[in-house]
Design a protein around this motif. Structure first.
Motif, mmCIF file in Angstrom:
data_model
loop_
_atom_site.group_PDB
_atom_site.id
_atom_site.type_symbol
_atom_site.label_atom_id
_atom_site.label_comp_id
_atom_site.label_asym_id
_atom_site.label_seq_id
_atom_site.Cartn_x
_atom_site.Cartn_y
_atom_site.Cartn_z
ATOM 1 N N TYR A 87 -35.164 -1.604 -68.999
ATOM 2 C CA TYR A 87 -36.245 -2.128 -69.840
ATOM 3 C C TYR A 87 -37.165 -0.997 -70.283
ATOM 4 N N TRP A 147 -34.992 -3.102 -63.430
ATOM 5 C CA TRP A 147 -35.570 -3.934 -64.501
ATOM 6 C C TRP A 147 -34.822 -3.596 -65.778
ATOM 7 N N THR A 148 -33.963 -4.495 -66.191
ATOM 8 C CA THR A 148 -33.104 -4.235 -67.343
ATOM 9 C C THR A 148 -33.293 -5.311 -68.398
ATOM 10 N N ALA A 149 -32.720 -5.078 -69.567
ATOM 11 C CA ALA A 149 -32.878 -6.016 -70.674
ATOM 12 C C ALA A 149 -31.608 -6.081 -71.509
ATOM 13 N N HIS A 205 -31.165 -6.854 -75.188
ATOM 14 C CA HIS A 205 -31.963 -7.008 -76.403
ATOM 15 C C HIS A 205 -31.165 -7.740 -77.485
ATOM 16 N N LYS A 225 -34.686 -5.353 -81.124
ATOM 17 C CA LYS A 225 -35.426 -4.280 -80.454
ATOM 18 C C LYS A 225 -36.108 -3.414 -81.496
ATOM 19 N N MET A 270 -35.487 -10.545 -76.200
ATOM 20 C CA MET A 270 -34.549 -10.058 -75.187
ATOM 21 C C MET A 270 -34.466 -11.010 -74.009
ATOM 22 N N SER A 304 -34.785 -10.590 -70.146
ATOM 23 C CA SER A 304 -35.314 -9.622 -69.185
ATOM 24 C C SER A 304 -34.792 -9.949 -67.790
#
Length: 384
Positions: free
Chosen positions: A218, A239-241, A243, A246, A281, A283
Motif C-alpha cells: 500500500y 499492508w497491501t492493495a 488497485h 490508482k 482499491m 486494502s
C-alpha cells in the motif's frame, strides 16, 4: 546562617523528626532563596507532616508559581485539597495526572497517584452525571446526529476526548467542515454500495485468484523522502492493495475482473484529477498488523470504507472516535484528521476503499482544486 547551613540544619532536623524546627529553618531558607523550587516542596512536606495543611498548600502554590507543571507539586496540591474536602480537588488530580512522567514511580508516589486516579475518575463521573442532567431536555429533542455531536461536546468538555483538526500533508482548502466521520445522510448512495457487498466480494475473490492480478504494498515511496509517519510500513507486504484505480489511472490487470464494482464507482462523486484521482482499491491488512497514526494529503476529498472481510476485533480510529469494521457497513471519514487502524487477529482483513469529493465544495471549487493538484503533478508518489 548561610543558605547551605540552613538547609543542612533542616535536613538534620528532618532526620531527627523534629519537624517544627525543620519548618522554621526551611522558612528562613525560602526567604533567603525565594526562587528555589525544592525548598518550597520540602517546606510543604514538613508542614503537611505536622498537620499545618494551609501552610503546606501555600508552600505548594509558591512552588507552582516557579514551575506550574511540576508533577510533584501538582500531586501534593491535589492531595492537600482532597484532604481539605475542597471541590477543586478532582480537577487538581486531573492536572497532576496530565504531568505524570514516563517510567516507574517510587512506590509511595505510585500509591498516591493510584488513589488520585480513583479520585479523579469519581469526580469525572459525578461531573458527567451533572452535565447530562443539565443537557437532558435538549438531548431528548435531538436527532441521532445531533445527539452524537452533543455527546462528543460533553466528552470534550470533560477532557475524556479532545478535538482533532484536519492537517493534510500537502493541500488544505479553507472553510470546509471538519468531521472525523461524516453523517450518512450526506451520502445517499452509501446504501446502494452496501447492497452490492456480496457482488463486490465475489469480484474481489475473482481478482485475487487471477494469475495476472497486481498485489502491491500500500505504501511505496523513496526512503529518502521526509515521510516518517509511514516508515514502518513502507514497501511492507503486511499492508497491501489491489488497485482498480490508482492516481487517476485504471489498473487493467485488476479492474477487468471487477465490472460491477467499476460500474458502482461511476455513480460516486469521485475526484477526477490527472495524476492524483480517482482512487479505488481493495486494502489487505495482514494478521497482527497495526497501521500507525497518520494523515492524508488533501482535505478536499474524503475517503469511503466498505468492509468486506473483517475478523472480529479489527478496529479503525479517526480523531477521538474508534469503530470496529462490520462487513457491509460503509462509512465516510476525513483522512486528513489523524487516524490509525489495527488487525489484532490471526486472519486477513480486507476493506474496499475509494475517494470522493468533500460535499462542502462547489463545482468551481472542485475545478480549482483539481487544477492546482494536477499542476503539482498530482503528488502521485503519495496517492490515497
Amino acid at each position: 546562617m548561610s543558605l547551605a547551613s540552613l538547609l543542612g540544619e533542616a535536613d538534620r532536623a528532618l532526620a531527627a523528626q523534629d519537624f517544627t524546627r525543620a519548618q522554621k529553618l526551611l522558612r528562613e531558607a525560602a526567604l533567603a532563596q525565594p526562587e528555589d523550587l525544592s525548598i518550597f516542596l520540602k517546606l510543604a512536606g514538613v508542614s503537611r507532616a505536622i498537620g499545618q495543611f494551609g501552610v503546606a498548600l501555600d508552600a505548594v502554590h509558591r512552588a507552582l508559581s516557579l514551575s506550574p507543571l511540576d508533577f510533584t507539586a501538582l500531586l501534593m496540591r491535589a492531595g492537600l485539597l482532597d484532604r481539605a474536602g475542597d471541590p477543586m480537588a478532582g480537577e487538581a488530580w486531573g492536572h497532576a495526572l496530565a504531568q505524570k512522567p514516563d517510567g516507574q514511580l517510587p512506590p509511595q508516589m505510585a500509591a498516591v497517584l493510584a488513589e488520585g486516579e480513583r479520585r479523579h475518575a469519581a469526580w469525572l463521573d459525578a461531573r458527567e452525571q451533572r452535565l447530562e442532567a443539565a443537557m437532558a431536555v435538549a438531548e431528548q429533542q435531538a436527532d441521532d446526529e445531533e445527539r452524537k455531536r452533543i455527546a462528543r461536546f460533553r466528552s470534550n468538555a470533560l477532557r475524556r476526548t479532545r478535538h482533532f483538526h484536519s492537517e493534510p500533508t500537502h493541500f488544505h482548502f479553507p472553510g470546509l467542515v471538519e468531521r472525523e466521520f461524516h453523517p450518512r445522510t450526506l451520502f445517499p448512495w452509501l446504501a446502494e454500495l452496501e447492497a452490492e457487498t456480496r457482488i463486490i466480494v465475489a469480484e474481489l475473490e475473482a481478482v485475487m485468484s487471477a494469475e495476472r492480478a497486481e498485489l502491491v504494498p500500500y505504501i511505496q515511496y523513496a526512503d529518502h523522502l521526509p515521510l516518517q509517519q509511514w516508515r514502518p510500513l513502507n514497501h511492507n507486504a503486511d499492508w497491501t492493495a489491489i488497485h482498480l484505480w490508482k492516481n487517476g489511472h485504471k489498473v487493467e490487470a485488476n479492474s477487468r475482473h471487477c465490472p460491477r464494482t467499476l460500474e458502482l464507482l461511476e455513480r460516486l462523486p469521485q475526484p477526477v484529477i490527472p495524476g492524483a484521482s480517482p482512487n479505488a482499491m481493495f486494502s489487505l491488512l495482514a494478521p497482527r498488523t497495526q497501521i500507525p497514526p497518520h494523515v492524508g494529503i488533501n482535505n478536499g476529498r474524503l475517503v469511503c470504507h466498505l468492509p468486506l472481510v473483517v475478523p472480529a476485533g479489527c478496529w479503525f480510529r479517526v480523531g477521538a472516535e474508534r469503530r470496529h469494521w462490520q462487513r457491509g457497513e460503509a462509512f465516510i471519514f476525513d483522512d486528513t484528521i489523524e487516524h490509525e487502524a489495527a488487525n489484532p487477529t490471526d486472519q486477513l482483513r480486507i476493506v474496499f476503499i475509494c475517494d470522493i469529493w468533500h460535499p462542502d465544495l462547489s463545482t468551481i471549487e472542485r475545478e480549482a482544486i483539481a487544477a492546482l493538484i494536477a499542476a503539482e503533478d498530482g503528488v502521485s508518489a503519495v496517492g490515497l
